[in-house]
Design a protein around this motif. Sequence first.
Motif, PDB file in Angstrom:
ATOM      1  N   GLN A  10       0.869  -1.174   0.000  1.00  0.00           N
ATOM      2  CA  GLN A  10       0.000   0.000   0.000  1.00  0.00           C
ATOM      3  C   GLN A  10       0.905   1.222   0.000  1.00  0.00           C
ATOM      4  OE1 GLN A  10      -3.262  -0.041  -0.285  1.00  0.00           O
ATOM      5  NE2 GLN A  10      -3.466  -2.248  -0.121  1.00  0.00           N
ATOM      6  N   ILE A  11       0.846   2.003  -1.051  1.00  0.00           N
ATOM      7  CA  ILE A  11       1.715   3.171  -1.189  1.00  0.00           C
ATOM      8  C   ILE A  11       0.836   4.414  -1.207  1.00  0.00           C
ATOM      9  CG2 ILE A  11       3.444   4.326  -2.616  1.00  0.00           C
ATOM     10  CD1 ILE A  11       4.018   1.472  -3.826  1.00  0.00           C
ATOM     11  N   THR A  12       1.163   5.369  -0.357  1.00  0.00           N
ATOM     12  CA  THR A  12       0.434   6.623  -0.281  1.00  0.00           C
ATOM     13  C   THR A  12       1.424   7.759  -0.447  1.00  0.00           C
ATOM     14  OG1 THR A  12      -1.093   5.603   1.287  1.00  0.00           O
ATOM     15  CG2 THR A  12      -1.162   7.996   1.105  1.00  0.00           C
ATOM     16  N   ILE A  13       1.075   8.719  -1.288  1.00  0.00           N
ATOM     17  CA  ILE A  13       1.959   9.849  -1.539  1.00  0.00           C
ATOM     18  C   ILE A  13       1.193  11.131  -1.283  1.00  0.00           C
ATOM     19  CG2 ILE A  13       3.415  11.016  -3.238  1.00  0.00           C
ATOM     20  CD1 ILE A  13       3.518   8.125  -4.602  1.00  0.00           C
ATOM     21  N   VAL A  68       6.793  16.564  -0.251  1.00  0.00           N
ATOM     22  CA  VAL A  68       6.339  15.278  -0.793  1.00  0.00           C
ATOM     23  C   VAL A  68       6.729  14.218   0.235  1.00  0.00           C
ATOM     24  CG1 VAL A  68       6.522  13.580  -2.645  1.00  0.00           C
ATOM     25  CG2 VAL A  68       6.698  16.021  -3.192  1.00  0.00           C
ATOM     26  N   HIS A  69       5.749  13.447   0.674  1.00  0.00           N
ATOM     27  CA  HIS A  69       6.035  12.357   1.616  1.00  0.00           C
ATOM     28  C   HIS A  69       5.426  11.071   1.077  1.00  0.00           C
ATOM     29  CE1 HIS A  69       6.969  10.154   5.215  1.00  0.00           C
ATOM     30  NE2 HIS A  69       5.724   9.729   5.245  1.00  0.00           N
ATOM     31  N   VAL A  70       6.243  10.022   1.006  1.00  0.00           N
ATOM     32  CA  VAL A  70       5.832   8.713   0.496  1.00  0.00           C
ATOM     33  C   VAL A  70       5.810   7.726   1.654  1.00  0.00           C
ATOM     34  CG1 VAL A  70       6.404   6.836  -1.096  1.00  0.00           C
ATOM     35  CG2 VAL A  70       6.923   9.218  -1.731  1.00  0.00           C
ATOM     36  N   THR A  71       4.707   7.024   1.807  1.00  0.00           N
ATOM     37  CA  THR A  71       4.597   5.952   2.798  1.00  0.00           C
ATOM     38  C   THR A  71       4.364   4.652   2.044  1.00  0.00           C
ATOM     39  OG1 THR A  71       3.594   7.467   4.396  1.00  0.00           O
ATOM     40  CG2 THR A  71       3.362   5.106   4.825  1.00  0.00           C
ATOM     41  N   ILE A  72       5.215   3.681   2.304  1.00  0.00           N
ATOM     42  CA  ILE A  72       5.100   2.369   1.663  1.00  0.00           C
ATOM     43  C   ILE A  72       4.817   1.344   2.757  1.00  0.00           C
ATOM     44  CG2 ILE A  72       6.242   0.621   0.244  1.00  0.00           C
ATOM     45  CD1 ILE A  72       8.094   2.924  -0.771  1.00  0.00           C
ATOM     46  N   GLY A  73       3.644   0.757   2.704  1.00  0.00           N
ATOM     47  CA  GLY A  73       3.266  -0.260   3.681  1.00  0.00           C
ATOM     48  C   GLY A  73       3.446  -1.649   3.089  1.00  0.00           C
ATOM     49  N   LEU A  74       4.278  -2.447   3.735  1.00  0.00           N
ATOM     50  CA  LEU A  74       4.564  -3.816   3.287  1.00  0.00           C
ATOM     51  C   LEU A  74       4.121  -4.818   4.338  1.00  0.00           C
ATOM     52  CD1 LEU A  74       8.255  -3.307   2.077  1.00  0.00           C
ATOM     53  CD2 LEU A  74       6.210  -3.410   0.644  1.00  0.00           C
ATOM     54  N   LEU A  75       3.805  -6.019   3.911  1.00  0.00           N
ATOM     55  CA  LEU A  75       3.567  -7.089   4.876  1.00  0.00           C
ATOM     56  C   LEU A  75       4.854  -7.353   5.648  1.00  0.00           C
ATOM     57  CD1 LEU A  75       1.451  -9.550   2.702  1.00  0.00           C
ATOM     58  CD2 LEU A  75       0.635  -8.057   4.541  1.00  0.00           C
ATOM     59  N   ALA A  76       4.738  -7.834   6.855  1.00  0.00           N
ATOM     60  CA  ALA A  76       5.893  -8.080   7.715  1.00  0.00           C
ATOM     61  C   ALA A  76       6.833  -9.097   7.096  1.00  0.00           C
ATOM     62  CB  ALA A  76       5.416  -8.575   9.083  1.00  0.00           C
ATOM     63  N   GLY A  77       8.099  -8.991   7.483  1.00  0.00           N
ATOM     64  CA  GLY A  77       9.069 -10.000   7.070  1.00  0.00           C
ATOM     65  C   GLY A  77      10.244  -9.471   6.288  1.00  0.00           C
ATOM     66  N   ARG A  78      10.206  -8.203   5.881  1.00  0.00           N
ATOM     67  CA  ARG A  78      11.351  -7.647   5.152  1.00  0.00           C
ATOM     68  C   ARG A  78      12.416  -7.207   6.150  1.00  0.00           C
ATOM     69  NH1 ARG A  78       6.702  -8.019   2.412  1.00  0.00           N
ATOM     70  NH2 ARG A  78       7.013  -8.175   0.167  1.00  0.00           N
ATOM     71  N   SER A  79      13.655  -7.371   5.772  1.00  0.00           N
ATOM     72  CA  SER A  79      14.766  -6.970   6.646  1.00  0.00           C
ATOM     73  C   SER A  79      14.878  -5.446   6.684  1.00  0.00           C
ATOM     74  CB  SER A  79      16.085  -7.555   6.139  1.00  0.00           C
ATOM     75  OG  SER A  79      16.445  -6.942   4.906  1.00  0.00           O
ATOM     76  N   ASP A  80      15.568  -4.947   7.699  1.00  0.00           N
ATOM     77  CA  ASP A  80      15.817  -3.509   7.787  1.00  0.00           C
ATOM     78  C   ASP A  80      16.612  -3.038   6.576  1.00  0.00           C
ATOM     79  OD1 ASP A  80      14.461  -3.314  10.185  1.00  0.00           O
ATOM     80  OD2 ASP A  80      16.278  -3.380  11.423  1.00  0.00           O
ATOM     81  N   GLU A  81      17.513  -3.865   6.090  1.00  0.00           N
ATOM     82  CA  GLU A  81      18.309  -3.508   4.918  1.00  0.00           C
ATOM     83  C   GLU A  81      17.429  -3.365   3.678  1.00  0.00           C
ATOM     84  OE1 GLU A  81      19.065  -6.145   6.959  1.00  0.00           O
ATOM     85  OE2 GLU A  81      20.714  -5.165   8.034  1.00  0.00           O
ATOM     86  N   THR A  82      16.480  -4.257   3.514  1.00  0.00           N
ATOM     87  CA  THR A  82      15.554  -4.188   2.380  1.00  0.00           C
ATOM     88  C   THR A  82      14.726  -2.912   2.459  1.00  0.00           C
ATOM     89  OG1 THR A  82      15.449  -6.580   2.113  1.00  0.00           O
ATOM     90  CG2 THR A  82      13.571  -5.314   1.271  1.00  0.00           C
TER      91      THR A  82
END
Length: 120
Positions: A3-6, A65-79
Amino acid sequence: MPQITIDYSDLVADAFDREGFARELHEATVAIAAAKPEACKTQFRPSAYTVFGYEDPGARGHAIVHVTIGLLAGRSDETKAKLTQTALELLRGHVADTGLALHASVEVRELDASYRKLDR
């Protein structure tokens, strides 16, 4: 997911290539965070009224401009950090210089465990 909101100032509306930015951000999200292309959804929310610091609310010197990217859990901090940095670089290329000070930011966060979706 994702879910990406800009959110962005109306001041940059004419200078912001929203379609090109969304397309490249979706491609980056698939490549970096292993999202499915058909799952990428972006919503743009223009803001007619933004204020920066202590400036006069009527001043026209700053755009946000602010972008929020919501991902399902499980991605590393590096990703998440790589996706954040990539999104910032993409913004640089898709918001033309209008003479305004551009304040761009990106946050990648995990969607809450209560997240559900409906596709019809």
